[in-house]
Design an enzyme around this catalytic site. Structure first.
Site, PDB file in Angstrom:
ATOM      1  N   LEU A 100       1.031  -1.604  -0.034  1.00 53.69           N
ATOM      2  CA  LEU A 100      -0.054   0.357   0.044  1.00 53.69           C
ATOM      3  C   LEU A 100       0.616   1.117  -0.369  1.00 53.69           C
ATOM      4  CD1 LEU A 100      -2.599  -1.173   2.616  1.00 53.69           C
ATOM      5  CD2 LEU A 100      -3.142   0.202   0.904  1.00 53.69           C
ATOM      6  N   THR A 128      11.356  -3.461   2.812  1.00 48.87           N
ATOM      7  CA  THR A 128       9.857  -4.499   3.272  1.00 48.87           C
ATOM      8  C   THR A 128      11.025  -5.957   3.368  1.00 48.87           C
ATOM      9  OG1 THR A 128       7.972  -5.216   3.787  1.00 48.87           O
ATOM     10  CG2 THR A 128       9.172  -5.010   2.113  1.00 48.87           C
ATOM     11  N   LYS A 154      15.335  -6.484   5.146  1.00 46.83           N
ATOM     12  CA  LYS A 154      15.328  -5.157   6.367  1.00 46.83           C
ATOM     13  C   LYS A 154      16.433  -5.738   7.443  1.00 46.83           C
ATOM     14  CE  LYS A 154      10.654  -4.238   7.731  1.00 46.83           C
ATOM     15  NZ  LYS A 154       9.489  -4.246   8.280  1.00 46.83           N
ATOM     16  N   ASP A 168       9.463   2.399  12.314  1.00 46.20           N
ATOM     17  CA  ASP A 168       8.276   1.550  12.802  1.00 46.20           C
ATOM     18  C   ASP A 168       7.369   1.617  14.304  1.00 46.20           C
ATOM     19  OD1 ASP A 168       7.531   0.108  10.406  1.00 46.20           O
ATOM     20  OD2 ASP A 168       8.726  -2.030  11.345  1.00 46.20           O
ATOM     21  N   GLY A 181       4.736 -11.547  20.525  1.00 51.36           N
ATOM     22  CA  GLY A 181       5.569 -11.681  19.419  1.00 51.36           C
ATOM     23  C   GLY A 181       7.227 -11.145  19.334  1.00 51.36           C
ATOM     24  N   GLY A 214      10.608  -9.098  13.171  1.00 49.95           N
ATOM     25  CA  GLY A 214      11.100  -7.708  12.836  1.00 49.95           C
ATOM     26  C   GLY A 214       9.679  -6.847  13.562  1.00 49.95           C
ATOM     27  N   ALA A 215       9.053  -6.381  13.538  1.00 53.25           N
ATOM     28  CA  ALA A 215       8.080  -6.153  14.148  1.00 53.25           C
ATOM     29  C   ALA A 215       8.076  -5.197  15.030  1.00 53.25           C
ATOM     30  CB  ALA A 215       6.427  -6.241  13.420  1.00 53.25           C
ATOM     31  N   GLY A 254      -3.218  -2.734  12.766  1.00 48.00           N
ATOM     32  CA  GLY A 254      -2.803  -1.464  12.673  1.00 48.00           C
ATOM     33  C   GLY A 254      -2.317  -1.165  11.081  1.00 48.00           C
TER      34      GLY A 254
END
Ligand code: NDP
Length: 280
Positions: free
Chosen positions: A14, A60, A64, A100, A124, A127-128, A240
């Site tokens: 997006l 992305t 990364k 982020d 989690g 990476g995020a 999110g």
């Protein structure tokens, strides 16, 4: 300005749409493209991009870590996360940033969910999660507990951020225990990728304080399983998408120095307004 996002696969991204909306909002002509670059090809793709006038880009999955390794300078947050999502061209090569965390915290504040003083659970440690831990701790929460299937990863994430605030790392099995203890978290953040398989992490109602809220870093279809679970239990919940626009806004600010109205772009995305329309 020539901007881009590199990744593989990246055609579904997006980001081109979001950045075109930002450009329109502030009156800047933005050429933002999604460029396919499989693992191991970022260095070559970046030099072609720079030769064509590219001055900034997002990266992305699966690039990364590669982006961090290629950059001449890395911010503290990039070093802690071990990954970057934004590169800026400088006279000394690429500078790596991760936006982020800023995007998530901005979205939480937009939703009136400032993490300061709150008990937080982050599910989690990929990476995020790594990209948002520093920013969450810098808001001054009462505590941040990280839970992950691979417990070692959660503990490692906590250890790498321990100087920033009260953070601890646990295996997913400890979630059940936390759910039974009765204290409850004010804010539970899902940073697993389980939603992409139509699944969700094993949360229990008892994990939430009486006015506790769920924030899923996933959006679209990937957020559906967990948000449906929360709605069935009357737990306030958010996806999110606001974080996605927020992290893009922070990248855009780094590249252009311009601050955009995230809420306007978020509305446009949610309403499905085409990118060539004016922002309401
Ligand atoms: P990673 O692949 O780096 O990490 C995946 C995480 O999910 C790990 O913690 C992993 O645990 C966990 N996980 C995966 N499968 C399972 C399973 N079967 N059971 C339990 N845990 C599991 O992905 P990212 O961290 O990059 O992304 C996570 C999610 O966040 C994605 O869905 C992504 O779309 C979303 N995201 C949203 C952003 C936004 O702007 N809104 C920005 C970035 C990401 P383990 O370590 O044990 O493998």
């Amino acid at each position: 300005m020539h901007l881009a996002v590199f990744g593989h696969p990246v055609t579904h991204s997006l980001s081109p749409r979001i950045h075109r909306l930002f450009g329109k909002q502030v009156g800047l002509e933005i050429d933002y493209r999604a460029i396919e670059a499989p693992a191991g090809t970022l260095a070559r793709a970046l030099s072609e991009f720079a030769a064509g006038g590219g001055t900034g880009c997002n990266v992305t999955l699966p690039l990364k870590e590669e982006a961090m390794a290629l950059a001449g300078q890395c911010s503290d947050r990039v070093k802690r996360a071990g990954a970057a999502n934004t590169l800026l061209a400088t006279d000394d090569g690429w500078r790596a940033e991760t936006t982020d965390g800023a995007g998530l915290v901005a979205d939480l504040r937009r939703l009136d969910l400032d993490p300061a003083g709150k008990r937080l659970a982050l599910i989690g440690a990929g990476g995020a999660a790594a990209g948002v831990t520093a920013a969450l701790l810098e808001t001054g929460p009462a505590s941040l507990a990280v839970y992950n299937r691979n417990a070692k990863r959660a503990v490692g994430l906590a250890t790498g951020h321990a100087d920033l605030g009260p953070v601890s790392g646990h295996g997913l099995d400890a979630l059940a225990e936390a759910g039974r203890s009765g204290d409850g978290f004010d804010l539970v953040l899902n940073a697993t990728s389980l939603g992409h398989d139509g699944d969700r992490p094993p949360l229990a109602r008892g994990l939430f304080a009486p006015r506790g809220v769920l924030y899923d870093l996933n959006y679209g279809e990937a957020a559906r399983p967990l948000l449906s679970w929360a709605r069935e239990r009357a737990i306030p919940c958010h996806d999110g998408l606001g974080m996605l626009v927020g992290q893009a806004a922070e990248s855009f600010r780094l590249w252009t120095g311009r601050v955009v109205d995230v809420a306007g772009v978020l509305r446009a995305l949610k309403d499905g307004i085409p990118t060539d329309c004016d922002i309401p």
